[in-house]
Design a protein around this motif. Structure first.
Motif, short mmCIF file in Angstrom:
data_model
loop_
_atom_site.label_atom_id
_atom_site.label_comp_id
_atom_site.label_asym_id
_atom_site.label_seq_id
_atom_site.Cartn_x
_atom_site.Cartn_y
_atom_site.Cartn_z
N ARG A 45 -8.53 8.05 -13.01
CA ARG A 45 -7.96 7.93 -11.54
C ARG A 45 -8.23 6.33 -11.01
NH1 ARG A 45 -11.10 10.55 -6.48
NH2 ARG A 45 -9.47 10.47 -4.84
N GLY A 46 -9.26 5.63 -11.57
CA GLY A 46 -9.32 4.28 -11.22
C GLY A 46 -8.04 3.16 -11.50
N LYS A 47 -7.42 3.79 -12.32
CA LYS A 47 -5.99 3.24 -12.82
C LYS A 47 -5.05 3.22 -11.72
CE LYS A 47 -7.29 4.05 -17.77
NZ LYS A 47 -6.69 4.47 -19.06
N VAL A 48 -5.04 3.85 -10.98
CA VAL A 48 -4.02 4.17 -10.09
C VAL A 48 -3.70 2.82 -9.04
CG1 VAL A 48 -3.26 5.61 -7.97
CG2 VAL A 48 -4.21 6.71 -9.98
N GLU A 49 -4.78 2.43 -8.94
CA GLU A 49 -4.82 1.06 -8.01
C GLU A 49 -4.20 0.31 -8.62
OE1 GLU A 49 -7.87 -2.07 -5.49
OE2 GLU A 49 -8.42 -0.37 -7.01
N GLU A 51 -2.40 0.00 -12.19
CA GLU A 51 -1.29 0.44 -13.19
C GLU A 51 -0.40 1.31 -12.72
OE1 GLU A 51 -3.25 1.57 -16.80
OE2 GLU A 51 -4.93 0.30 -16.79
N GLY A 52 0.92 1.24 -13.22
CA GLY A 52 1.88 2.30 -13.09
C GLY A 52 2.29 2.42 -11.51
N TRP A 53 2.68 3.82 -11.15
CA TRP A 53 3.17 3.82 -9.90
C TRP A 53 2.48 3.50 -8.78
CZ3 TRP A 53 3.86 9.71 -11.63
CH2 TRP A 53 4.97 9.78 -12.40
N GLY A 54 1.07 3.48 -8.73
CA GLY A 54 0.55 3.13 -7.68
C GLY A 54 0.35 1.62 -7.56
N ALA A 55 0.27 0.96 -8.40
CA ALA A 55 0.60 -0.48 -8.34
C ALA A 55 1.63 -1.06 -8.18
CB ALA A 55 -0.02 -1.23 -10.06
N ARG A 56 2.69 -0.19 -8.59
CA ARG A 56 4.17 -0.49 -7.89
C ARG A 56 4.38 -0.70 -6.37
NH1 ARG A 56 8.71 2.33 -11.60
NH2 ARG A 56 10.12 1.06 -10.18
N GLY A 103 -3.51 10.30 -5.88
CA GLY A 103 -4.90 10.36 -6.00
C GLY A 103 -5.50 8.98 -5.88
N LEU A 104 -4.68 7.96 -5.25
CA LEU A 104 -5.62 6.72 -4.95
C LEU A 104 -7.20 6.82 -4.56
CD1 LEU A 104 -5.32 3.42 -5.14
CD2 LEU A 104 -4.84 3.81 -2.56
N ALA A 105 -8.08 6.43 -5.07
CA ALA A 105 -9.45 6.26 -4.62
C ALA A 105 -9.51 5.95 -3.36
CB ALA A 105 -10.30 5.71 -5.55
N CYS A 110 -7.61 -1.97 -2.42
CA CYS A 110 -6.30 -1.77 -1.85
C CYS A 110 -6.41 -0.58 -0.74
CB CYS A 110 -5.52 -1.57 -2.87
SG CYS A 110 -4.79 -3.05 -3.95
N ALA A 111 -7.08 0.28 -0.96
CA ALA A 111 -6.81 1.33 0.29
C ALA A 111 -7.72 0.85 1.42
CB ALA A 111 -7.51 2.66 -0.45
N ARG A 112 -8.80 0.06 1.22
CA ARG A 112 -9.64 -0.19 2.43
C ARG A 112 -8.84 -1.32 3.26
NH1 ARG A 112 -13.93 -0.32 -1.22
NH2 ARG A 112 -13.98 -2.77 -1.08
N ARG A 113 -8.14 -2.32 2.52
CA ARG A 113 -7.11 -3.04 3.13
C ARG A 113 -6.13 -2.64 3.81
NH1 ARG A 113 -2.87 -5.70 1.40
NH2 ARG A 113 -2.24 -7.82 2.16
N THR A 114 -5.39 -1.67 3.21
CA THR A 114 -4.07 -1.25 3.79
C THR A 114 -4.51 -0.15 5.14
OG1 THR A 114 -3.26 -0.88 1.57
CG2 THR A 114 -2.53 0.95 3.41
N VAL A 115 -5.76 0.45 4.99
CA VAL A 115 -5.98 1.23 6.33
C VAL A 115 -6.36 0.26 7.33
CG1 VAL A 115 -7.78 2.42 7.38
CG2 VAL A 115 -6.92 3.15 4.93
N ARG A 116 -6.98 -0.80 7.00
CA ARG A 116 -7.09 -1.91 8.20
C ARG A 116 -6.04 -2.66 8.67
NH1 ARG A 116 -7.48 -7.28 7.91
NH2 ARG A 116 -7.68 -7.02 5.55
N LEU A 117 -5.16 -2.81 7.79
CA LEU A 117 -4.04 -3.52 8.05
C LEU A 117 -3.01 -2.68 9.13
CD1 LEU A 117 -3.06 -5.79 5.27
CD2 LEU A 117 -3.83 -6.48 7.28
N ILE A 118 -3.14 -1.37 8.51
CA ILE A 118 -2.02 -0.47 9.27
C ILE A 118 -2.64 -0.18 10.70
CG2 ILE A 118 -1.43 2.07 9.32
CD1 ILE A 118 -0.98 1.81 6.41
N GLY A 119 -3.74 -0.34 10.76
CA GLY A 119 -4.63 0.01 12.09
C GLY A 119 -4.26 -1.11 13.08
N GLU A 120 -3.98 -2.29 12.51
CA GLU A 120 -3.82 -3.65 13.21
C GLU A 120 -2.24 -3.68 13.52
OE1 GLU A 120 -5.24 -6.62 10.80
OE2 GLU A 120 -7.64 -5.97 11.28
#
Length: 342
Positions: A45-49, A51-56, A103-105, A110-120
């Motif tokens: 699961r940690g690879k989602v961030e 590799e592959g579709w998640g990284a894309r 299933g991005l952790a 990347c998730a923490r950064r995204t949540v913060r930026l979307i909120g801003e």
């Protein structure tokens, strides 16, 4: 055929095909189908961030944290574009839904950064509402609750709003503000998915559980796909295997929700799911896989299936884990006395 006794070994020939996939799908096969040790599927699961579709998807993210310049629609997307191309699936809300499905952790960088930026930076096109405060339509707010709860955002105010917007028959309808007084399959499933994610994150409350119960009853009374008045399918697409679902309802999606809720609380499946389970079984191909019936029209970042009519790893994963849950939970619910009578 006794669905609860269907040999699990019948699925074995497709396992290698499922594992020969993107990490976003592979880790779920390891956890949900193979019962792999936690350390193994968590590592995958940690690879989602990265590799592959998640990284894309992260490579396609705007600098301000959004995708395609918008919350619900791309920046500059016009009504004429909508008519010509169909609904676009590239903006922020749909991309977040896809990352959650992958299933991005939720605690990864990347998730923490995204949540913060979307909120801003992200605002709903409806009236400029801050993204994590939600919009006005119940279907949009259900998805926002699901994403927010999954990624660790406080979405309690949106949940409170949804609890006050139930229809008299137990579910929700995003046409409520336009006068609708009956529930919608499509809206109801979106809100249910949001509420169960919120309960997983926070423990929920008696009010959220009661709201889910009435909405579940709305679906169960209709065998997950029928009109209450005639018994006929309410919409042909409800019987189609669609992926990604986006906002569209279908039997597979509803069964996956009931599986999730049952596993969260350790409860037995409702026997009224039987017709939907039988229908799901009837769609299995001779080689043990399930086909993708329909891809929704509209702009996407990239394809995650091989095309309409082709066997689908995503549909097959979901079908197999639903059937595995149905068998296991049904067996667990049998007492020695009832098993002896069977």
């Amino acid at each position: 055929m006794d669905i609860t006794r269907e040999p699990w070994e019948a699925a074995e020939p497709v396992i290698g095909w499922l594992l020969d996939a993107d990490p976003a799908l592979r880790w779920q096969v390891m956890r949900d189908i193979l019962d792999a040790p936690d350390a193994e599927w968590l590592a995958e699961r940690g690879k989602v961030e990265t590799e592959g579709w998640g990284a894309r998807l992260f490579a396609l993210q705007d600098a301000d944290g959004r995708w395609d310049g918008g919350a619900f629609a791309p920046a500059g997307f016009t009504q004429q574009d909508w008519q010509a191309e169909g609904q676009p699936w590239t903006p922020t809300c749909w991309t977040l839904a896809q990352l959650r499905e992958f299933g991005l952790a939720p605690t990864c960088a990347c998730a923490r950064r995204t949540v913060r930026l979307i909120g801003e930076n992200a605002r709903w096109e409806h009236d400029g509402q801050p993204y994590w405060e939600g919009e006005v339509e119940e279907c949009i707010n259900g998805r926002t609750v699901a994403a927010g709860a999954y990624f660790g955002v406080d979405v309690d105010p949106i949940v409170e709003r949804l609890l006050g917007e139930r229809q008299p028959d137990g579910g929700w309808n995003c046409e409520r503000t336009n006068g609708s007084r009956v529930s919608s399959f499509d809206t109801t499933i979106s809100v249910l998915e949001g509420l169960i994610e919120h309960e997983r994150a926070t423990g929920g409350s008696d009010r959220t559980r009661e709201a889910r119960r009435t909405a579940e009853e709305y679906l169960l009374r209709r065998d997950l796909f029928r009109r209450l008045s005639t018994g006929e399918p309410a919409n042909p697409d409800y019987l189609a295997s669609i992926h990604p679902d986006r906002w569209r309802y279908n039997v597979l999606r509803a069964l996956d929700y009931f599986r999730d809720a049952s596993n969260l609380y350790g409860t037995a499946p409702d026997t009224r799911l039987g017709p939907a389970i039988s229908y799901l079984m009837s769609r299995r191909l001779p080689d043990g896989r399930w086909p993708l019936d329909k891809i929704l029209r509209g702009r996407v970042w990239f394809a995650v299936d091989d095309g309409e009519g082709e066997p689908s790893r995503w549909i097959t994963l979901r079908a197999l884990r639903i059937l595995k849950w149905w068998r296991r939970r049904s067996e667990e619910s049998q007492t020695p006395q009832s098993a002896a009578r069977a």
